[in-house]
Design a protein around this motif. Structure first.
Motif, short mmCIF file in Angstrom:
data_model
loop_
_atom_site.label_atom_id
_atom_site.label_comp_id
_atom_site.label_asym_id
_atom_site.label_seq_id
_atom_site.Cartn_x
_atom_site.Cartn_y
_atom_site.Cartn_z
N SER A 26 100.72 -22.28 1.07
CA SER A 26 100.92 -21.68 -0.26
C SER A 26 100.96 -20.16 -0.07
N LYS A 27 101.30 -19.42 -1.10
CA LYS A 27 101.31 -17.96 -0.97
C LYS A 27 99.91 -17.46 -0.61
N GLN A 29 97.55 -19.06 0.99
CA GLN A 29 97.26 -19.43 2.37
C GLN A 29 98.03 -18.52 3.35
N PRO A 99 103.91 -17.31 -6.51
CA PRO A 99 102.89 -18.23 -5.97
C PRO A 99 103.17 -19.69 -6.34
N ARG A 102 104.63 -24.82 -1.44
CA ARG A 102 104.09 -24.68 -0.08
C ARG A 102 105.29 -24.74 0.86
#
Length: 192
Positions: A26-27, A29, A99, A102
């Motif tokens: 994800s953004k 992560q 955001p 994934r």
């Protein structure tokens, strides 16, 4: 220095950081990955592959980031004097994008870096223009060391090493070995 002796500069990229880039991020992560990468330890270099033309050195210039300092110690031993200077740190990076979803890490990193190069994604960090100026200052520092001692060695990072190399080539340094941007890649430049 004897004017007939060739001056040399060696630009070495750090060893592989011990962070996992596999999977989907994800953004948030991806942003966490960048933070983890900045402080990551590196893989042990089992058999250093330094070029045979690299003379024994006691002084090694180094980025202040842990991955560069650890690599310098592995390659040159604890007795080497590390000259740690922020001018040699890697170009800054952050993650751009909405955001949502994934994706593989490169999906976040590549557009973010391209936008940064274009000057469109640099809020709160060093601009690409300023980073290039810093790389030129780093190149001058290494050239002065090579002029005084015959050789200068830097352990740093892929992007900063590339732009230091470009700055040196503009000042009539010749690329003798282009080690690329692979981990523990060594680029050698020379000048009479």
């Amino acid at each position: 220095m004897d004017s007939g002796r060739k001056q040399q500069i060696f630009l070495i990229r750090h060893a592989r950081p011990l962070v996992d880039r596999r999977g989907w991020f994800s953004k948030t992560q991806a942003q966490q990955f960048l933070q983890d990468y900045q402080v990551a330890e590196v893989e042990e270099i089992l058999s250093p592959q330094l070029p045979p033309v690299l003379p024994p050195v006691k002084k090694v210039y180094c980025s202040p980031l842990p991955r560069a300092m650890a690599t310098a110690h592995m390659l040159f031993g604890p007795e080497a004097e590390l000259v740690v200077d922020p001018v040699f740190r890697e170009f800054e990076s952050s993650i751009w994008g909405l955001p949502m979803g994934r994706f593989p890490l490169s999906w976040w990193q590549v557009p973010s870096r391209v936008l940064w190069f274009l000057g469109l994604h640099q809020k709160g960090m060093e601009s690409f223009r300023k980073a290039k100026v810093r790389a030129a200052l780093a190149a001058e520092q290494l050239a002065q060391e090579a002029g005084a001692k015959g050789v200068a060695v830097l352990v740093a990072h892929g992007f900063v090493n590339e732009f230091i190399k470009r700055a040196l080539v503009k000042k009539q340094w010749e690329v003798l070995v282009n080690g690329g941007r692979g981990y523990v890649g060594v680029t050698q430049l020379g000048r009479e």
